[in-house]
Structures are given as structure tokens and as C-alpha cells.
Design an enzyme around this catalytic site. Structure first.
Site, mmCIF file in Angstrom:
data_model
loop_
_atom_site.group_PDB
_atom_site.id
_atom_site.type_symbol
_atom_site.label_atom_id
_atom_site.label_comp_id
_atom_site.label_asym_id
_atom_site.label_seq_id
_atom_site.Cartn_x
_atom_site.Cartn_y
_atom_site.Cartn_z
ATOM 1 C CG LEU A 35 -1.864 -1.213 1.349
ATOM 2 C CD1 LEU A 35 -2.801 -1.044 2.543
ATOM 3 C CD2 LEU A 35 -2.663 -1.446 0.075
ATOM 4 N N GLY A 38 -1.737 6.401 -2.522
ATOM 5 C CA GLY A 38 -2.854 6.259 -3.465
ATOM 6 C C GLY A 38 -3.952 5.391 -2.843
ATOM 7 C CG HIS A 39 -3.291 1.241 -2.137
ATOM 8 N ND1 HIS A 39 -1.938 1.111 -2.345
ATOM 9 C CD2 HIS A 39 -3.881 0.462 -3.063
ATOM 10 C CE1 HIS A 39 -1.722 0.291 -3.351
ATOM 11 N NE2 HIS A 39 -2.876 -0.123 -3.811
ATOM 12 C CE LYS A 151 -1.806 3.947 -10.647
ATOM 13 N NZ LYS A 151 -1.675 2.751 -11.510
ATOM 14 C CG LEU A 186 1.119 8.648 -5.357
ATOM 15 C CD1 LEU A 186 0.668 8.772 -3.897
ATOM 16 C CD2 LEU A 186 2.617 8.947 -5.466
#
Ligand code: PAF
Length: 282
Positions: A35, A38-39, A151, A186
Site C-alpha cells: 500500500l 494512493g490506496h 488512475k 502513485l
């Protein structure tokens, strides 16, 4: 801080049923682990929209092609769980491969059309694996809402389609791309890049954004995309899989932006990483 970690579908369902019994709204964030911020932006969105958030970690073998990084994909469950706990997540679901694909498993989920273009061309079978595992995860969690990073816009589009087509009652929400201070999207795969390659990678977003502007101000998408692909190679990328302007929902090619919603999509190889990104054409 530690979090409850469910290893079986039944354990997760029991918890979801108990929360639902208490009138709580449940969110789920699907990941393959390793992770990053972004997560975390998906977890933040889930926490804003729901009362209880489950984060799943499963490195799904069926979405990796031959020669891809399934074996070397970083497995970092302890660190990932700590990150989720610090962010305020409530539980983890970390099943084994045999829990997800027990002996005798043979069902596939095919989303025609949307999966043949863009990354579907460069990574044949990838979206069949994604559609299969996401359908399973959605059915297993039975959450109120799930959150996907924009993304992976094509993945987000495929998941929205399959949830609609298969009457899966979970809301599918998109979360804007999380970027570093230079605009680089990311991604777990950025971890494969050297410092020198990171500098090159940061040009990807700049080139795509300029191309989006050029299309938005009247340029022919095919010309602009061709020039953008050349610029990406010139910046130091080894190979460009595609730079294309497409409709955000049908993923059909768009040549002129006038009166037509569209996004520009790019995928390119740099060192051990394959980077993807996309931008709205205004
Ligand atoms: O985006 C990902 O990390 C994966 O494709 C997903 C949605 C967790 C399915 O394996």
C-alpha cells in the site's frame, strides 16, 4: 495498533452482517497490498462515505500474464495492516489463493468490448482476471460502496459495467488519481524505479496533460497522441503501449473533443515498470 484480519469469506460476512444489523454503512477497498498514499486516498474516501471500512489484500494470480511480476509482487501484509489501522480502517480481509479459487473453480467473467482496448490489448486476459476477482470480492463483501482509483480508469469502467450488468447492489465510486508533488501518479510499481528513472517518470504526466490541453483546444486527437508518444520516448521511456483519446464510459476512440467528453490515456514502459495514467480533456 492491530486490526481484525479475516482469512475466510465466512468470517468477513459474519462481521458485515453484524455491522449491518447495527445500522452501519459498510465500505470496502480492494487492493493487492504493498500500500501507498494512493490506496490511502481510497480508504479516506471510504471513511468519509461509510461507517465501517474493510480493506482487502489479495494478489490475484488470474490477472497477471506470462512473464509479469506475480512472483515478485511485494507481499507486505504487516506493514499494510499498520498503515490501514493508522488511517482509521476497521478490518482487513486477506484470503489465501485456495480460499478464493478452491479446487474445481472454473467460472469466468468476461466484459466484452471495454476489455479489448488500451491495457486489454497490451495485457491480454488481464481484465478477465480483474473482472473475475472483483465480482467475487463484491459478492463476498456485500458492502454498500466500494472505491476505485481513477488512475486505473479502464478497470474502474469495467467494474462499473459488470456491477450494472450483473445487478450487484454495491455503489462503485471513483477516487481522483493520487499524485506526488511533481504530478507522477502513485503506483506500487513506482517502487521498481531508480531515482534517475523517477525523474523520467515524472515527465509522463506532464506530456499527457499537455496533450489533453492540445486536444481540448481543438487539436486532432490522433496527431496530438502521436506527438505525445514521441515525446514520451524522447523523455527516456523504452516503449509506449498507447497514447489515445477515448470516451470515458464506452472507451471508444474520440478524434475531436468539441462537444464530446473524453480522456487521454497513456501506458509506457520504463525500466522494470509499466506506468499508466490518464487525464480529462476539458
Ligand atoms: O487495482 C488493483 O489493485 C487490482 O486490480 C484489484 C482491483 C485489487 C483486483 O485484484
Amino acid at each position: 495498533m492491530t486490526l481484525p484480519t479475516f482469512r475466510t469469506v465466512q468470517e468477513m460476512r459474519d462481521q458485515v452482517a453484524a455491522w449491518r444489523h447495527d445500522g452501519l454503512r459498510i465500505g470496502v477497498v480492494f487492493t493487492m497490498g504493498n500500500l501507498h498514499e494512493g490506496h490511502m486516498s481510497l480508504i479516506d474516501a471510504a471513511l468519509e462515505n461509510t461507517n465501517r471500512v474493510i480493506t482487502t489484500i489479495f494478489v490475484n494470480p488470474t490477472q497477471f500474464g506470462e512473464g509479469e511480476d506475480l512472483d515478485s509482487y511485494p507481499r507486505t501484509e504487516t506493514r499494510d495492516t499498520e498503515m490501514v489501522a493508522e488511517r482509521g480502517g476497521h478490518a482487513m480481509f486477506v484470503p489465501s489463493v485456495s480460499e478464493m479459487y478452491p479446487t474445481g473453480f472454473t467460472t469466468r467473467v468476461l466484459v466484452d468490448g471495454l476489455t479489448d482496448v488500451l491495457c486489454g490489448q497490451a495485457r491480454p486476459g488481464h481484465f478477465d482476471g480483474v473482472a473475475q476477482i472483483v465480482t467475487k470480492l463484491l459478492n463476498q463483501a456485500q458492502a454498500d460502496a466500494t472505491f476505485f482509483g481513477e488512475k486505473d480508469w479502464q478497470q474502474f469502467t469495467v467494474v462499473k459495467r459488470l456491477a450494472l450488468d450483473l445487478d450487484i447492489p454495491t455503489e462503485i465510486r471513483g477516487v481522483p488519481v493520487a499524485r506526488d508533488e511533481y504530478g507522477l501518479a502513485l503506483s506500487s510499481r513506482n517502487g521498481y524505479l531508480s531515482q534517475e528513472e523517477i525523474e523520467i517518470a515524472r515527465k509522463f504526466n506532464v506530456i499527457l496533460k499537455k496533450a489533453a490541453y492540445d486536444i481540448g483546444t481543438g487539436g486532432f486527437a490522433s496527431d496530438v497522441c502521436e506527438k505525445a508518444a514521441e515525446a514520451i520516448l524522447k523523455a527516456g521511456f523504452e516503449k509506449v503501449d498507447y497514447v489515445e483519446c477515448r470516451d470515458p464510459d464506452t472507451l471508444e476512440l474520440v478524434e475531436k473533443a468539441e462537444g464530446h467528453a473524453c480522456r487521454i490515456f497513456g501506458a509506457a514502459h520504463l525500466g522494470r515498470a509499466r506506468l499508466i495514467d490518464n487525464h480529462l480533456v476539458n
